[in-house]
Design an enzyme around this catalytic site. Structure first.
Site, PDB file in Angstrom:
ATOM      1  N   SER A 189      40.696  40.861  47.839  1.00 37.50           N
ATOM      2  CA  SER A 189      39.411  40.855  47.156  1.00 37.50           C
ATOM      3  C   SER A 189      38.301  40.380  48.100  1.00 37.50           C
ATOM      4  O   SER A 189      38.044  41.015  49.113  1.00 37.50           O
ATOM      5  CB  SER A 189      39.516  39.984  45.897  1.00 37.50           C
ATOM      6  OG  SER A 189      38.422  40.177  45.050  1.00 37.50           O
ATOM      7  N   ASP A 359      42.726  49.188  38.893  1.00 35.49           N
ATOM      8  CA  ASP A 359      41.892  48.062  39.323  1.00 35.49           C
ATOM      9  C   ASP A 359      40.447  48.268  38.872  1.00 35.49           C
ATOM     10  O   ASP A 359      39.793  49.231  39.276  1.00 35.49           O
ATOM     11  CB  ASP A 359      41.953  47.934  40.850  1.00 35.49           C
ATOM     12  CG  ASP A 359      41.490  46.585  41.344  1.00 35.49           C
ATOM     13  OD1 ASP A 359      40.630  45.968  40.691  1.00 35.49           O
ATOM     14  OD2 ASP A 359      41.993  46.148  42.399  1.00 35.49           O
ATOM     15  N   HIS A 392      44.058  44.526  39.856  1.00 32.44           N
ATOM     16  CA  HIS A 392      43.606  43.605  40.903  1.00 32.44           C
ATOM     17  C   HIS A 392      44.593  42.466  41.176  1.00 32.44           C
ATOM     18  O   HIS A 392      44.859  42.136  42.338  1.00 32.44           O
ATOM     19  CB  HIS A 392      42.250  43.030  40.493  1.00 32.44           C
ATOM     20  CG  HIS A 392      41.383  42.617  41.642  1.00 32.44           C
ATOM     21  ND1 HIS A 392      40.867  43.519  42.552  1.00 32.44           N
ATOM     22  CD2 HIS A 392      40.940  41.401  42.037  1.00 32.44           C
ATOM     23  CE1 HIS A 392      40.125  42.875  43.441  1.00 32.44           C
ATOM     24  NE2 HIS A 392      40.156  41.586  43.147  1.00 32.44           N
TER      25      HIS A 392
END
Length: 417
Positions: A189, A359, A392
């Protein structure tokens, strides 16, 4: 304003929705600063005193865990953990180092959430690597400064630009100084955004052997979540005009009250917060989520979130926008902040990118935009993995991540000579 346009503004807002679950969780009621009991010599190894991360998440599983502390050029004192070898030892003195860099609102513990057989940090250590775990400024183990106290607003005057310029180089230099080797890098991320921006400016690429980027974040124009749309309506101006706070502490009343107001909006389901924020994760078990709630959220700066919101809103990857031409001129010598040109990433830098079809943050379309900037990368240096069922959080906490992603990373690192 279109629905799509509103969703582009929503990154900052819907990330805060995580707060509700943390706030109500019975194990997370005390101040984060109660965890800050580690004092070691600057740039030195502390063999006698271990932070809660080493004691609760590493050594209890039979691994060695060392503590380092290093100071950035702008005075932030960062805590770094090292797992120098696997449980069975071996590997000699030239084990390849790997640096793990977490995302926003979490810290280095994010790599240690599952069992040793399922956590990337331990898998790498057991696979013969020398593992280093970074903790970004402002998180519980890195809340010290040579001059500033976290209660001082000046302590929080930074965005992810400063992680590019200061934190990442400082930690990479520490690893290089201690090992004498280039390091492999794993980011998740925000940890991917900082790396990509850094590489695009040629920073530290002489000390990076290769990089694995999980749920890569660079462009944020296609995020998909109804919660993001609702949150976006509250961000007509920058977040500083709403909270008036330098520190973005998810447990503070202003932020908490804001999120509660969002959750009263029609059609907003704050109960299933993880799906709302990250997409529909396929492969998390209940005990991992429970541990996650005990260790997050970590504070960050409000300015950091404003910068992320600017990235989402403008569809351009560039330095922090101070909002006024005169301010930008003072900081950059230009009316608009300079862009990070990802096409400038060295074409021979080995990259492994893994992204998921579910995601909601690192949307497939945005990853494709990133890949377009890498279209001239050396073919044999760019490895791309698409995991259709992953969202994610699956990339760091998924119980199937070892077989699907982590083993691929180990192989990728071993193939770099």
């Amino acid at each position: 304003m279109t629905l799509h346009r509103l969703s582009n503004l929503g990154f900052l807002g819907f990330m805060t929705l995580i707060i509700l679950v943390f706030e109500s969780h019975p194990t997370f009621g005390s101040s984060m600063r109660g965890f800050l009991g580690v004092v070691t010599n600057e740039n030195g190894l502390n063999a006698a005193t271990q932070s809660a991360m080493c004691a609760t998440s590493v050594t209890i599983h039979g691994y060695k865990c060392q503590e380092y502390e290093v100071t950035t050029e702008d005075g932030y004192i960062l805590s770094v953990q090292r797992i120098p070898e696997g449980r069975v030892g071996g590997g000699g003195q030239n084990r390849q180092p790997v640096l793990l860099q977490h995302g926003v609102l979490v810290d280095g513990v994010t790599w240690l959430m599952n069992s040793p057989e399922q956590s990337l940090a331990m898998i790498l250590a057991d696979s013969g690597f020398d593992v280093w775990i970074a903790n970004t400024r402002g998180t519980r183990y890195s809340q010290r400064h040579v001059n500033l106290d976290p209660n001082n607003p000046d302590y929080w005057n930074w965005s992810w630009d400063d992680l590019v310029v200061h934190d990442l180089p400082t930690v990479i230099n520490l690893v290089y100084k201690q090992t004498g080797q280039k390091t492999h890098y794993v980011g998740h991320s925000l940890g991917t955004l900082v790396a990509l921006a850094s590489f695009s400016e040629g920073r530290q690429t002489d000390k990076i052997k290769s990089a694995a980027l999980l749920s890569p974040i660079a462009y944020l124009s296609h995020m998909t979540t109804a919660l993001g749309v609702v949150a976006a309506k509250s961000f007509v101006g920058e977040i500083t005009t709403i909270f008036g706070l330098a520190e973005f502490n998810p447990l503070s009343p202003p932020v908490s009250n804001f999120v509660k107001a969002l959750c009263l909006q029609p059609g907003v389901d704050c109960y299933d917060f993880l799906t709302a924020i990250t997409g529909k994760n396929c492969c998390l078990n209940a005990s991992t989520v429970d541990l996650f709630l005990k260790n997050a959220p970590q504070p960050t700066s409000t300015k950091n979130f404003v910068h992320l919101a600017q990235t989402a809103r403008d569809g351009i990857l560039r330095k922090y926008d101070y909002g006024r031409t005169s301010y930008n001129l003072a900081h950059y010598g230009e009316a608009k902040p300079p862009q990070y040109n990802l096409a400038n990433i060295p074409r021979d830098l080995p990259l492994f990118l893994s992204y998921g079809g579910q995601d909601a943050l690192s949307d497939s379309k945005d990853v494709e935009t990133l890949l377009d900037y890498l279209k001239f990368h050396d073919v044999d240096k760019l490895h791309v993995q698409y995991v259709k069922e992953y969202a994610h959080a699956d990339f760091i906490m998924g119980i199937t991540a070892k077989d699907i992603v982590f083993n691929q990373i180990v192989t990728f690192f071993r193939n770099q000579h």
